[in-house]
Design a protein around this motif. Structure first.
Motif, PDB file in Angstrom:
ATOM      1  N   ASN A  43       0.797  -1.220   0.000  1.00  0.00           N
ATOM      2  CA  ASN A  43       0.000   0.000   0.000  1.00  0.00           C
ATOM      3  C   ASN A  43       0.832   1.274   0.000  1.00  0.00           C
ATOM      4  O   ASN A  43       0.418   2.306   0.476  1.00  0.00           O
ATOM      5  CB  ASN A  43      -1.067   0.027   1.108  1.00  0.00           C
ATOM      6  N   VAL A  44       2.011   1.201  -0.603  1.00  0.00           N
ATOM      7  CA  VAL A  44       2.824   2.377  -0.875  1.00  0.00           C
ATOM      8  C   VAL A  44       3.381   2.191  -2.284  1.00  0.00           C
ATOM      9  O   VAL A  44       3.586   1.060  -2.740  1.00  0.00           O
ATOM     10  CB  VAL A  44       3.951   2.551   0.175  1.00  0.00           C
ATOM     11  N   ASP A  45       3.586   3.290  -2.982  1.00  0.00           N
ATOM     12  CA  ASP A  45       4.109   3.221  -4.350  1.00  0.00           C
ATOM     13  C   ASP A  45       5.628   3.072  -4.298  1.00  0.00           C
ATOM     14  O   ASP A  45       6.375   3.993  -4.586  1.00  0.00           O
ATOM     15  CB  ASP A  45       3.693   4.480  -5.122  1.00  0.00           C
ATOM     16  N   TYR A  46       6.072   1.876  -3.911  1.00  0.00           N
ATOM     17  CA  TYR A  46       7.509   1.639  -3.744  1.00  0.00           C
ATOM     18  C   TYR A  46       8.245   1.694  -5.079  1.00  0.00           C
ATOM     19  O   TYR A  46       9.411   2.073  -5.120  1.00  0.00           O
ATOM     20  CB  TYR A  46       7.792   0.338  -2.989  1.00  0.00           C
ATOM     21  N   GLU A  47       7.558   1.364  -6.167  1.00  0.00           N
ATOM     22  CA  GLU A  47       8.216   1.440  -7.473  1.00  0.00           C
ATOM     23  C   GLU A  47       8.571   2.891  -7.823  1.00  0.00           C
ATOM     24  O   GLU A  47       9.674   3.177  -8.286  1.00  0.00           O
ATOM     25  CB  GLU A  47       7.322   0.863  -8.586  1.00  0.00           C
ATOM     26  N   ARG A  48       7.636   3.807  -7.601  1.00  0.00           N
ATOM     27  CA  ARG A  48       7.889   5.218  -7.912  1.00  0.00           C
ATOM     28  C   ARG A  48       8.949   5.800  -6.979  1.00  0.00           C
ATOM     29  O   ARG A  48       9.805   6.576  -7.400  1.00  0.00           O
ATOM     30  CB  ARG A  48       6.582   6.023  -7.827  1.00  0.00           C
ATOM     31  N   PHE A  49       8.921   5.403  -5.699  1.00  0.00           N
ATOM     32  CA  PHE A  49       9.941   5.884  -4.766  1.00  0.00           C
ATOM     33  C   PHE A  49      11.333   5.414  -5.207  1.00  0.00           C
ATOM     34  O   PHE A  49      12.293   6.183  -5.187  1.00  0.00           O
ATOM     35  CB  PHE A  49       9.628   5.410  -3.335  1.00  0.00           C
ATOM     36  N   GLN A  50      11.420   4.175  -5.622  1.00  0.00           N
ATOM     37  CA  GLN A  50      12.697   3.644  -6.121  1.00  0.00           C
ATOM     38  C   GLN A  50      13.160   4.414  -7.348  1.00  0.00           C
ATOM     39  O   GLN A  50      14.317   4.839  -7.430  1.00  0.00           O
ATOM     40  CB  GLN A  50      12.543   2.150  -6.460  1.00  0.00           C
TER      41      GLN A  50
ATOM     42  N   GLU B 137      12.108   7.472  -8.676  1.00  0.00           N
ATOM     43  CA  GLU B 137      12.268   8.918  -8.594  1.00  0.00           C
ATOM     44  C   GLU B 137      13.268   9.359  -7.528  1.00  0.00           C
ATOM     45  O   GLU B 137      13.886  10.413  -7.681  1.00  0.00           O
ATOM     46  CB  GLU B 137      10.925   9.598  -8.335  1.00  0.00           C
ATOM     47  N   VAL B 138      13.428   8.581  -6.469  1.00  0.00           N
ATOM     48  CA  VAL B 138      14.298   9.011  -5.368  1.00  0.00           C
ATOM     49  C   VAL B 138      15.516   8.107  -5.233  1.00  0.00           C
ATOM     50  O   VAL B 138      16.646   8.528  -5.493  1.00  0.00           O
ATOM     51  CB  VAL B 138      13.514   9.091  -4.033  1.00  0.00           C
ATOM     52  N   LEU B 139      15.322   6.889  -4.801  1.00  0.00           N
ATOM     53  CA  LEU B 139      16.460   6.037  -4.449  1.00  0.00           C
ATOM     54  C   LEU B 139      17.455   5.838  -5.585  1.00  0.00           C
ATOM     55  O   LEU B 139      18.663   5.900  -5.365  1.00  0.00           O
ATOM     56  CB  LEU B 139      15.973   4.686  -3.927  1.00  0.00           C
ATOM     57  N   SER B 140      16.967   5.623  -6.789  1.00  0.00           N
ATOM     58  CA  SER B 140      17.891   5.378  -7.903  1.00  0.00           C
ATOM     59  C   SER B 140      18.616   6.647  -8.345  1.00  0.00           C
ATOM     60  O   SER B 140      19.565   6.575  -9.127  1.00  0.00           O
ATOM     61  CB  SER B 140      17.149   4.759  -9.092  1.00  0.00           C
ATOM     62  N   GLN B 141      18.195   7.801  -7.846  1.00  0.00           N
ATOM     63  CA  GLN B 141      18.797   9.077  -8.252  1.00  0.00           C
ATOM     64  C   GLN B 141      19.672   9.710  -7.171  1.00  0.00           C
ATOM     65  O   GLN B 141      20.216  10.796  -7.373  1.00  0.00           O
ATOM     66  CB  GLN B 141      17.684  10.067  -8.631  1.00  0.00           C
TER      67      GLN B 141
ATOM     68  N   ASN C 207      23.632  16.224  -9.678  1.00  0.00           N
ATOM     69  CA  ASN C 207      22.706  17.311 -10.045  1.00  0.00           C
ATOM     70  C   ASN C 207      21.411  17.263  -9.251  1.00  0.00           C
ATOM     71  O   ASN C 207      20.513  18.063  -9.475  1.00  0.00           O
ATOM     72  CB  ASN C 207      22.393  17.254 -11.542  1.00  0.00           C
ATOM     73  N   GLY C 208      21.309  16.313  -8.338  1.00  0.00           N
ATOM     74  CA  GLY C 208      20.085  16.173  -7.554  1.00  0.00           C
ATOM     75  C   GLY C 208      19.068  15.301  -8.259  1.00  0.00           C
ATOM     76  O   GLY C 208      19.402  14.533  -9.158  1.00  0.00           O
ATOM     77  N   LEU C 209      17.823  15.445  -7.859  1.00  0.00           N
ATOM     78  CA  LEU C 209      16.769  14.615  -8.431  1.00  0.00           C
ATOM     79  C   LEU C 209      15.465  15.402  -8.501  1.00  0.00           C
ATOM     80  O   LEU C 209      15.318  16.455  -7.887  1.00  0.00           O
ATOM     81  CB  LEU C 209      16.589  13.337  -7.611  1.00  0.00           C
ATOM     82  N   PHE C 210      14.528  14.860  -9.255  1.00  0.00           N
ATOM     83  CA  PHE C 210      13.189  15.423  -9.380  1.00  0.00           C
ATOM     84  C   PHE C 210      12.187  14.356  -8.959  1.00  0.00           C
ATOM     85  O   PHE C 210      12.338  13.182  -9.317  1.00  0.00           O
ATOM     86  CB  PHE C 210      12.894  15.826 -10.831  1.00  0.00           C
ATOM     87  N   TYR C 211      11.189  14.767  -8.197  1.00  0.00           N
ATOM     88  CA  TYR C 211      10.121  13.833  -7.844  1.00  0.00           C
ATOM     89  C   TYR C 211       8.831  14.597  -7.604  1.00  0.00           C
ATOM     90  O   TYR C 211       8.829  15.817  -7.508  1.00  0.00           O
ATOM     91  CB  TYR C 211      10.497  12.977  -6.632  1.00  0.00           C
ATOM     92  N   GLN C 212       7.741  13.848  -7.530  1.00  0.00           N
ATOM     93  CA  GLN C 212       6.425  14.430  -7.291  1.00  0.00           C
ATOM     94  C   GLN C 212       5.851  13.879  -5.999  1.00  0.00           C
ATOM     95  O   GLN C 212       5.911  12.672  -5.753  1.00  0.00           O
ATOM     96  CB  GLN C 212       5.470  14.095  -8.441  1.00  0.00           C
TER      97      GLN C 212
ATOM     98  N   ASN D 136      19.479  -3.312  -0.098  1.00  0.00           N
ATOM     99  CA  ASN D 136      20.302  -3.023   1.076  1.00  0.00           C
ATOM    100  C   ASN D 136      21.107  -1.735   0.931  1.00  0.00           C
ATOM    101  O   ASN D 136      22.259  -1.683   1.334  1.00  0.00           O
ATOM    102  CB  ASN D 136      21.261  -4.192   1.345  1.00  0.00           C
ATOM    103  N   LEU D 137      20.524  -0.702   0.387  1.00  0.00           N
ATOM    104  CA  LEU D 137      21.320   0.502   0.168  1.00  0.00           C
ATOM    105  C   LEU D 137      21.345   1.448   1.363  1.00  0.00           C
ATOM    106  O   LEU D 137      22.087   2.424   1.361  1.00  0.00           O
ATOM    107  CB  LEU D 137      20.854   1.236  -1.097  1.00  0.00           C
ATOM    108  N   TYR D 138      20.593   1.161   2.414  1.00  0.00           N
ATOM    109  CA  TYR D 138      20.581   2.033   3.592  1.00  0.00           C
ATOM    110  C   TYR D 138      21.802   1.776   4.474  1.00  0.00           C
ATOM    111  O   TYR D 138      22.186   0.647   4.711  1.00  0.00           O
ATOM    112  CB  TYR D 138      19.324   1.818   4.432  1.00  0.00           C
ATOM    113  N   ASN D 139      22.363   2.863   4.996  1.00  0.00           N
ATOM    114  CA  ASN D 139      23.481   2.751   5.929  1.00  0.00           C
ATOM    115  C   ASN D 139      23.008   2.532   7.353  1.00  0.00           C
ATOM    116  O   ASN D 139      23.703   1.915   8.156  1.00  0.00           O
ATOM    117  CB  ASN D 139      24.343   4.017   5.869  1.00  0.00           C
ATOM    118  N   LEU D 140      21.834   3.066   7.686  1.00  0.00           N
ATOM    119  CA  LEU D 140      21.286   2.917   9.037  1.00  0.00           C
ATOM    120  C   LEU D 140      19.778   2.747   8.945  1.00  0.00           C
ATOM    121  O   LEU D 140      19.082   3.566   8.344  1.00  0.00           O
ATOM    122  CB  LEU D 140      21.626   4.148   9.892  1.00  0.00           C
TER     123      LEU D 140
END
Length: 189
Positions: free
Chosen positions: A75-82, A84-88, A93-98, A133-137
């Motif tokens: 029940n979360v849009d994990y694909e879009r988060f991956q 728009e955010v995580l993969s960027q 140059n930063g990232l863009f998301y909605q 496993n990309l999180y450090n903490l």
């Protein structure tokens, strides 16, 4: 563990992670446990950071299919988060998301976020195994059921409390248990 202990741990980890930036902290846990408050406090302590909220990635109406709503952690849009955010996050140059707007049930305007050496992600489902496993903490926040109920009632009212208790909390608990979210977290608060 207190906020000061979390801050010290992040400072130590940041100092030793100079070559692995950005340093990514993810805060998952029970509804109304204090994830957003902790995320905001950490961003205040570390001004050179970005804070992302999983609430900005709720499912859009067309995604709320019976199959998706019965999926554990679905029940979360994990694909879009991956995407728009995580993969960027490594992009200089930063990232863009909605952000998803719950009132209008639409995606908001495209937002630019500059690259920062510390990334804080807060919200339920932020530890979803889809993200790897990309999180450090990894931080897991929990409270007693009685305190959770009291906080939700105060924050959201009686009508929404009922929805939390019958719909969202059972889904969160299923996700926590199925994927062993507590057990895989580096810090329990």
């Amino acid at each position: 563990m207190e906020l000061i202990d979390v801050i010290k741990k992040i400072e130590i980890e940041l100092d030793s992670a100079k070559t692995q930036l950005p340093f990514i902290v993810a805060i998952d846990g029970m509804s109304a446990s204090g994830k957003t408050t902790l995320g905001n406090q950490l961003q205040e302590q570390f001004p050179d950071s970005n804070l992302f909220h999983m609430d900005d990635f709720f499912l859009q109406p067309h995604q709320r299919t019976p199959e998706r709503l019965t999926e554990i952690g679905g029940n979360v849009d994990y694909e879009r988060f991956q995407k728009e955010v995580l993969s960027q996050l490594q992009n200089a140059n930063g990232l863009f998301y909605q952000k998803y707007d719950c009132q209008t049930q639409t995606l908001g305007p495209l937002r630019h976020v500059e690259w920062k050496p510390l990334v804080i992600i807060e919200g339920a489902y932020s530890h979803h195994p889809y993200f790897g496993n990309l999180y450090n903490l990894r931080i897991f926040y929990e409270i007693s059921s009685a305190e959770q109920r009291k906080r939700i009632l105060k924050r959201n009212g009686a009508k929404m409390l009922e929805r939390f208790e019958t719909e969202w909390i059972p889904k969160e608990n299923q996700y926590f248990n199925y994927y062993k979210i507590r057990e895989k977290s580096g810090l329990l608060l």
